[in-house]
Design an enzyme around this catalytic site. Structure first.
Site, PDB file in Angstrom:
ATOM      1  N   GLU A  42       1.529  -1.067  -0.333  1.00 25.73           N
ATOM      2  CA  GLU A  42      -0.014  -0.251  -0.065  1.00 25.73           C
ATOM      3  C   GLU A  42       1.141   1.377  -0.003  1.00 25.73           C
ATOM      4  O   GLU A  42       2.057   1.264   0.808  1.00 25.73           O
ATOM      5  CB  GLU A  42      -0.608  -0.194   1.569  1.00 25.73           C
ATOM      6  CG  GLU A  42      -1.798   1.150   1.815  1.00 25.73           C
ATOM      7  CD  GLU A  42      -2.298   1.260   2.746  1.00 25.73           C
ATOM      8  OE1 GLU A  42      -3.088   0.348   3.529  1.00 25.73           O
ATOM      9  OE2 GLU A  42      -2.351   1.960   2.999  1.00 25.73           O
ATOM     10  N   ARG A  46       0.322  10.309   0.876  1.00 24.45           N
ATOM     11  CA  ARG A  46       0.963  11.496   2.258  1.00 24.45           C
ATOM     12  C   ARG A  46       2.136  11.938   1.402  1.00 24.45           C
ATOM     13  O   ARG A  46       3.087  12.955   2.735  1.00 24.45           O
ATOM     14  CB  ARG A  46       1.564  10.969   3.800  1.00 24.45           C
ATOM     15  CG  ARG A  46       0.171  10.134   3.817  1.00 24.45           C
ATOM     16  CD  ARG A  46       0.732  10.060   5.560  1.00 24.45           C
ATOM     17  NE  ARG A  46      -0.037   8.366   5.572  1.00 24.45           N
ATOM     18  CZ  ARG A  46       0.166   7.665   6.957  1.00 24.45           C
ATOM     19  NH1 ARG A  46       1.246   8.142   7.201  1.00 24.45           N
ATOM     20  NH2 ARG A  46      -0.742   6.578   6.619  1.00 24.45           N
ATOM     21  N   LYS A 129     -10.454  -2.326   7.102  1.00 19.97           N
ATOM     22  CA  LYS A 129      -8.983  -1.634   7.893  1.00 19.97           C
ATOM     23  C   LYS A 129      -9.547  -1.340   9.165  1.00 19.97           C
ATOM     24  O   LYS A 129     -11.033  -0.406   9.306  1.00 19.97           O
ATOM     25  CB  LYS A 129      -8.313  -0.452   7.513  1.00 19.97           C
ATOM     26  CG  LYS A 129      -7.408  -0.325   7.939  1.00 19.97           C
ATOM     27  CD  LYS A 129      -6.730   0.783   6.891  1.00 19.97           C
ATOM     28  CE  LYS A 129      -5.642   1.605   8.023  1.00 19.97           C
ATOM     29  NZ  LYS A 129      -4.382   2.176   6.874  1.00 19.97           N
TER      30      LYS A 129
HETATM   31  C1  3PG Z   1      -1.513   3.597   7.711  1.00 17.08           C
HETATM   32  O1  3PG Z   1      -1.226   4.839   7.192  1.00 17.08           O
HETATM   33  O2  3PG Z   1      -1.785   2.295   7.486  1.00 17.08           O
HETATM   34  C2  3PG Z   1      -0.589   3.693   8.869  1.00 17.08           C
HETATM   35  O3  3PG Z   1       0.307   4.955   9.536  1.00 17.08           O
HETATM   36  C3  3PG Z   1       0.182   2.791   9.253  1.00 17.08           C
HETATM   37  O4  3PG Z   1       0.211   2.400  10.977  1.00 17.08           O
HETATM   38  P1  3PG Z   1       1.728   2.529  11.520  1.00 17.08           P
HETATM   39  O5  3PG Z   1       2.444   3.066  10.691  1.00 17.08           O
HETATM   40  O6  3PG Z   1       1.430   2.635  12.539  1.00 17.08           O
HETATM   41  O7  3PG Z   1       2.275   0.994  11.113  1.00 17.08           O
END
Ligand code: 3PG
Length: 209
Positions: A42, A46, A129
């Site tokens: 994924e 950002r 999710k």
């Molecule tokens: C996301 O966008 O799914 C999260 O930021 C991922 O979470 P993590 O960085 O705590 O693994």
């Protein structure tokens, strides 16, 4: 969500969440993830380069590549135009869902409460999710939330690391676990692709029953 994406997630059990500053990283990153045994990824929306990263990783061909942090219909449209094979959102947004359905691209919406899960199920989404999984209460929260909704399938994400991975995957309602620990912006800045490959392989090993 189409059966195709559910099969990819259930087969992979691991969804690396990638925030990639430069499209120049996309090729070596895809190489490292694939060499470690990942099958999907994924790419979060950002960074300004996210679309180019998606394009390059899709062209690479080794992984099923989706777009993450999709917050608006406009981002969903750009993500799909870049070739994203699925969309992930941290929350449950009607416009994102409608756009994904219009474009016929599978979407995994985010939920954090029973009410949001009920809305997702009502809209026809049985795979969601669970975000942010660890701050929400981790596997205890997952067990409690999953109990009244046996039809729901979860992709817990948020604050999860390699040590928590097996416990989430042991829950029968968990399709796959998402996380950024495998390839962080720091790894990418340092060009630490061997480390990414190692962390991927370690995580893949921990997905074994
Ligand atoms: C996301 O966008 O799914 C999260 O930021 C991922 O979470 P993590 O960085 O705590 O693994």
């Amino acid at each position: 969500m189409t059966a195709g994406l559910a099969a990819v997630l259930a087969g992979s059990r691991l969804l690396p969440v990638l925030t990639v500053a430069s499209a120049a990283s996309a090729g070596p990153l895809a190489d490292a993830l694939a060499a470690g045994g990942a099958r999907c990824a994924e790419v979060t929306f950002r960074t300004p380069d996210a679309e180019r990263v998606v394009k390059a990783m899709v062209a690479h061909g080794a992984l099923t590549v989706g777009a993450g942090t999709v917050l608006t219909a406009e981002q969903a449209e750009r993500a799909v135009a870049a070739g994203s094979q699925f969309l992930v959102s941290p929350g449950l947004d009607d416009e994102v869902i409608a756009k994904a359905m219009e474009l016929r691209v599978p979407v995994v919406p985010g939920v954090a409460t029973a009410s949001e899960l009920m809305r997702a199920l009502k809209a026809g989404f049985d795979t969601v999710k669970l975000f942010p999984a660890e701050p929400l209460g981790g596997t205890a929260m997952l067990r409690a939330l999953a109990a009244p909704f046996p039809q729901a399938r979860f992709v817990p994400t948020g604050g999860i690391g390699p040590d928590q991975l097996p416990a989430y995957l042991r829950h029968p309602s968990v399709l796959a676990v998402g996380g950024s620990w495998i390839a962080t912006p720091g790894h990418l800045e340092r060009g630490a692709y061997d480390e990414i490959r190692r962390l991927t392989a370690e995580a893949v090993e921990r997905t074994a029953p």
